[in-house]
Design a protein around this motif. Structure first.
Motif, PDB file in Angstrom:
ATOM      1  N   LYS A   9      -0.552  -5.468   4.762  1.00 60.20           N
ATOM      2  CA  LYS A   9      -1.588  -6.342   4.336  1.00 60.20           C
ATOM      3  C   LYS A   9      -1.820  -7.177   5.603  1.00 60.20           C
ATOM      4  N   ASN A  10      -1.121  -7.826   6.532  1.00 58.72           N
ATOM      5  CA  ASN A  10      -1.398  -8.206   7.925  1.00 58.72           C
ATOM      6  C   ASN A  10      -2.222  -7.264   8.622  1.00 58.72           C
ATOM      7  N   THR A  26      -1.702  -0.531  -1.297  1.00 57.40           N
ATOM      8  CA  THR A  26      -0.638  -1.176  -0.093  1.00 57.40           C
ATOM      9  C   THR A  26       0.655  -0.995  -0.277  1.00 57.40           C
ATOM     10  N   SER A  61       6.952  -2.928   5.395  1.00 61.69           N
ATOM     11  CA  SER A  61       7.029  -3.807   4.186  1.00 61.69           C
ATOM     12  C   SER A  61       5.450  -3.879   3.836  1.00 61.69           C
ATOM     13  N   GLU A  62       5.452  -4.346   2.491  1.00 58.46           N
ATOM     14  CA  GLU A  62       3.896  -4.401   2.040  1.00 58.46           C
ATOM     15  C   GLU A  62       3.136  -5.339   2.865  1.00 58.46           C
ATOM     16  N   ARG A  63       3.775  -6.696   3.163  1.00 61.49           N
ATOM     17  CA  ARG A  63       3.325  -7.652   4.080  1.00 61.49           C
ATOM     18  C   ARG A  63       2.953  -7.205   5.309  1.00 61.49           C
ATOM     19  N   THR A  64       3.512  -6.471   6.135  1.00 62.66           N
ATOM     20  CA  THR A  64       3.062  -5.860   7.185  1.00 62.66           C
ATOM     21  C   THR A  64       1.746  -5.028   6.888  1.00 62.66           C
ATOM     22  N   HIS A  70      -5.746  -7.339   7.411  1.00 57.50           N
ATOM     23  CA  HIS A  70      -6.413  -8.628   7.497  1.00 57.50           C
ATOM     24  C   HIS A  70      -6.801  -8.625   8.860  1.00 57.50           C
TER      25      HIS A  70
END
Length: 223
Positions: free
Chosen positions: A195-196, A180, A190-193, A199
């Motif tokens: 992952k979202n 990721t 961003s890595e969070r984006t 998900h």
């Protein structure tokens, strides 16, 4: 509709069209009981065909005869839509064609062509996954797909696969072995984006994890 029992009489010999050695379970649906009886009579005892008389969910191929394609979802029903559909009807209007496709349409047989010989060939084609639409219907469907792509999919960043462009990109990069963090760098997210995105994708498709998502996408030709 003018297809009747007399029209379903068959006196010639026929050679199966690449039918599998085991008989294909075929269901027959028609709003008119006499019309259904005529189609059943034409198909009964033919090589490669086993008529399903009871629960139509046992059928691999459904032959539906209707004078009103808009009533097809009610004729076919939700539980039978996993079967491949051979539709015998008058040439449909553009909106009606999509109704038929949503009901499982694989082969469309114009009413005037619905001889026993043609029906058995249509069943064989449907069983083997060989879709068929008359040229004028295929042309209309392609125009509708192009319009759907431009007017609906593109404005919402969707593709005909049902994935968004960024979902498809993330899955392709996962399939290439990226993690990721690497995907985030590649896509300037961003890595969070990332992952979202994963998900939401796995939740929407009912998938267990990233590996399952990649496997699903590859198996269905989505990436």
């Amino acid at each position: 509709m003018s297809i009747g029992i007399a029209r379903m009489e068959d006196t010639g010999k026929h050679t199966p069209y690449g039918q599998p050695t085991s008989a294909v379970p075929v269901g027959v649906l028609a709003g008119d009981p006499l019309l259904r009886a005529g189609v059943v009579s034409a198909l009964r005892g033919r090589p490669g065909i086993r008529l399903v008389e009871g629960d139509q969910r046992e059928a691999s191929v459904l032959v539906a005869v209707t004078s009103d394609i808009r009533s097809l979802p009610y004729l076919v029903g939700e539980s039978e839509r996993q079967a491949r559909l051979v539709l015998v009807a008058d040439p449909p209007q553009p909106g009606d064609l999509w109704t038929a496709i949503e009901s499982g349409l694989v082969v469309f047989v114009p009413r005037e062509e619905a001889s026993p010989h043609r029906l058995r060939r249509a069943i064989s084609d449907a069983c083997q996954g060989h879709g068929h639409l008359p040229p004028e219907q295929l042309g209309q469907m392609l125009q509708d797909l192009a319009r759907l792509h431009c007017d609906v999919l593109v404005p919402h960043d969707l593709t005909p696969t049902g994935l968004s462009n960024r979902e498809a990109t993330v899955l392709r990069l996962l399939a290439d072995g990226r993690d990721t963090a690497e995907i985030a760098t590649e896509m300037a997210y961003s890595e969070r984006t990332v992952k979202n995105i994963l998900h939401k994708l796995t939740s929407r498709l009912g998938l267990r994890n990233r590996t399952h998502a990649v496997s699903y996408a590859l198996r269905h030709g989505l990436i």
